[in-house]
Motif scaffolding. Structure first.
Motif, mmCIF file in Angstrom:
data_model
loop_
_atom_site.group_PDB
_atom_site.id
_atom_site.type_symbol
_atom_site.label_atom_id
_atom_site.label_comp_id
_atom_site.label_asym_id
_atom_site.label_seq_id
_atom_site.Cartn_x
_atom_site.Cartn_y
_atom_site.Cartn_z
ATOM 1 N N ASP A 58 22.686 58.589 36.946
ATOM 2 C CA ASP A 58 22.592 57.143 36.614
ATOM 3 C C ASP A 58 22.718 56.539 38.079
ATOM 4 O O ASP A 58 23.797 56.398 38.365
ATOM 5 C CB ASP A 58 23.616 56.916 35.521
ATOM 6 N N PRO A 59 21.777 55.552 38.406
ATOM 7 C CA PRO A 59 21.996 54.962 39.665
ATOM 8 C C PRO A 59 22.983 53.859 39.516
ATOM 9 O O PRO A 59 23.746 53.576 40.744
ATOM 10 C CB PRO A 59 20.525 54.271 39.996
ATOM 11 N N ALA A 60 23.226 53.514 38.431
ATOM 12 C CA ALA A 60 24.297 52.236 38.325
ATOM 13 C C ALA A 60 25.891 52.987 38.713
ATOM 14 O O ALA A 60 26.679 52.203 39.289
ATOM 15 C CB ALA A 60 24.383 51.740 36.955
ATOM 16 N N MET A 61 25.878 54.275 38.430
ATOM 17 C CA MET A 61 27.236 54.568 38.646
ATOM 18 C C MET A 61 27.421 54.779 40.097
ATOM 19 O O MET A 61 28.787 55.072 40.603
ATOM 20 C CB MET A 61 27.366 56.183 38.193
ATOM 21 N N LEU A 62 26.552 55.182 40.838
ATOM 22 C CA LEU A 62 26.783 55.139 42.423
ATOM 23 C C LEU A 62 27.217 53.925 43.022
ATOM 24 O O LEU A 62 27.804 53.948 44.359
ATOM 25 C CB LEU A 62 25.444 55.378 43.134
ATOM 26 N N GLU A 63 27.551 52.823 42.369
ATOM 27 C CA GLU A 63 28.025 51.572 42.962
ATOM 28 C C GLU A 63 29.584 51.361 42.849
ATOM 29 O O GLU A 63 30.049 50.651 43.304
ATOM 30 C CB GLU A 63 27.363 50.264 42.295
ATOM 31 N N ARG A 64 30.454 52.497 42.056
ATOM 32 C CA ARG A 64 31.579 52.248 41.789
ATOM 33 C C ARG A 64 32.413 52.799 42.982
ATOM 34 O O ARG A 64 31.756 53.461 43.870
ATOM 35 C CB ARG A 64 31.894 53.066 40.502
ATOM 36 N N LYS A 65 33.784 52.571 43.074
ATOM 37 C CA LYS A 65 34.453 53.033 44.046
ATOM 38 C C LYS A 65 35.561 53.905 43.974
ATOM 39 O O LYS A 65 36.339 54.457 44.408
ATOM 40 C CB LYS A 65 35.392 51.629 44.449
ATOM 41 N N THR A 66 35.347 54.696 42.675
ATOM 42 C CA THR A 66 36.404 55.839 42.066
ATOM 43 C C THR A 66 36.153 56.996 43.082
ATOM 44 O O THR A 66 35.004 57.301 43.779
ATOM 45 C CB THR A 66 36.314 56.125 40.876
ATOM 46 N N VAL A 67 37.099 57.948 42.925
ATOM 47 C CA VAL A 67 36.927 59.083 43.789
ATOM 48 C C VAL A 67 35.716 60.225 43.454
ATOM 49 O O VAL A 67 35.157 60.496 44.339
ATOM 50 C CB VAL A 67 38.197 59.970 43.749
ATOM 51 N N PRO A 68 35.638 60.443 42.303
ATOM 52 C CA PRO A 68 34.412 61.028 41.724
ATOM 53 C C PRO A 68 33.006 60.389 42.239
ATOM 54 O O PRO A 68 32.075 61.301 42.679
ATOM 55 C CB PRO A 68 34.471 61.046 40.286
ATOM 56 N N VAL A 69 32.808 59.124 42.158
ATOM 57 C CA VAL A 69 31.651 58.826 42.594
ATOM 58 C C VAL A 69 31.447 58.807 44.040
ATOM 59 O O VAL A 69 30.384 58.993 44.602
ATOM 60 C CB VAL A 69 31.509 56.969 42.259
ATOM 61 N N GLN A 70 32.312 58.579 44.892
ATOM 62 C CA GLN A 70 32.552 58.792 46.244
ATOM 63 C C GLN A 70 31.992 60.203 46.694
ATOM 64 O O GLN A 70 31.154 60.353 47.730
ATOM 65 C CB GLN A 70 33.799 58.095 46.964
ATOM 66 N N LEU A 71 32.700 61.189 45.808
ATOM 67 C CA LEU A 71 32.466 62.337 46.270
ATOM 68 C C LEU A 71 31.004 62.740 45.941
ATOM 69 O O LEU A 71 30.169 63.461 46.743
ATOM 70 C CB LEU A 71 33.190 63.596 45.428
ATOM 71 N N VAL A 72 30.351 62.286 44.919
ATOM 72 C CA VAL A 72 28.840 62.456 44.528
ATOM 73 C C VAL A 72 28.128 61.786 45.705
ATOM 74 O O VAL A 72 27.213 62.472 46.062
ATOM 75 C CB VAL A 72 28.435 62.123 43.222
ATOM 76 N N ARG A 73 28.249 60.486 46.027
ATOM 77 C CA ARG A 73 27.648 59.994 47.248
ATOM 78 C C ARG A 73 27.613 60.671 48.332
ATOM 79 O O ARG A 73 26.863 61.005 49.152
ATOM 80 C CB ARG A 73 28.145 58.645 47.613
ATOM 81 N N GLU A 74 29.038 61.275 48.947
ATOM 82 C CA GLU A 74 28.905 62.101 49.989
ATOM 83 C C GLU A 74 28.153 63.254 49.955
ATOM 84 O O GLU A 74 27.591 63.737 50.901
ATOM 85 C CB GLU A 74 30.471 62.395 50.349
ATOM 86 N N ALA A 75 28.185 63.941 48.775
ATOM 87 C CA ALA A 75 27.328 65.163 48.589
ATOM 88 C C ALA A 75 26.014 64.860 48.795
ATOM 89 O O ALA A 75 25.289 65.618 49.352
ATOM 90 C CB ALA A 75 27.647 65.813 47.343
#
Length: 218
Positions: A58-75
């Motif tokens: 879900d692309p909307a989730m990639l805008e959040r600032k929590t740790v799980p979202v940041q890890l997914v973006r970095e991955a």
């Protein structure tokens, strides 16, 4: 006020500060784990295989600032920048370690409070008894109520220290469990993020051409 009485009072102030700090950490960590676990569950749900067993994000989730979202973006960015499998595994491990350190942050402070509070209480009790005996040595037992009050205040220090430790220990074990559960979710997220990239890569090879993995999930 003599030095013993001063140190006795300081132990009470230290325990009050420790109790306030413990409450603050418990509330802050609980909110951190709640938001992190919520976003991790949403990401895991969105990356579950939908049609033809191809995971989606879900692309909307990639805008959040929590740790799980940041890890997914970095991955996802790591899979975009690096093609070597060994380097990808190293980067994935580094990303997980960085996220794990944020998940476990400040829990050691609560653990220290749990350990130190009974010791502070014991020190306060010892100082209170010493102060009471000093009063007895100088004035005798002319005022039994004053002696009883001094002993009661000294014992109150131990009771306060043990109460803070029990309160902190209860929530420390609970927060430790929340941290372990969130760390497990982070591991699963990193594995599923790799599946998203590989799934999008296969789609590109099938006829849509090569596309950026971050663009493919948007």
């Amino acid at each position: 006020m003599n030095a013993i009485q001063l140190f006795h009072d300081l132990t009470f102030y230290a325990m009050y500060v420790a109790a306030a700090l413990a409450v603050f950490l418990i509330v802050e960590r609980q909110l951190f784990f709640w938001f992190g676990s919520r976003d991790a569950d949403k990401l895991l749900h969105s990356m579950t295989a939908r049609s033809n067993f191809k995971p989606q994000l879900d692309p909307a989730m990639l805008e959040r600032k929590t740790v799980p979202v940041q890890l997914v973006r970095e991955a996802l960015e790591a899979h975009t920048a690096v093609s070597d499998q060994t380097q990808l595994q190293d980067l994935g491990e580094a990303i997980y370690i960085a996220g794990k350190s944020r998940v476990n942050a400040r829990l050691w402070v609560l653990d220290t409070i749990v350990t130190a509070a009974p010791l502070l209480g014991l020190v306060g009790t010892i100082l209170g008894i010493i102060d009471t005996f000093s009063v007895l040595a100088s004035s005798g037992i002319s005022d039994p109520s004053g002696v009883s009050k001094g002993i009661g205040t000294a014992l109150y220090a131990t009771a306060l220290g043990i109460s803070i430790a029990l309160f902190g220990l209860l929530f420390y074990n609970y927060l430790r469990e929340c941290a372990d559960r969130l760390n497990d979710q982070l591991k699963e997220l990193l594995l599923r993020a790799a599946g998203v990239v590989h799934g999008n890569s296969r789609d590109g090879q099938a006829g849509r051409g090569d596309r950026h993995p971050m663009q493919a999930v948007r």
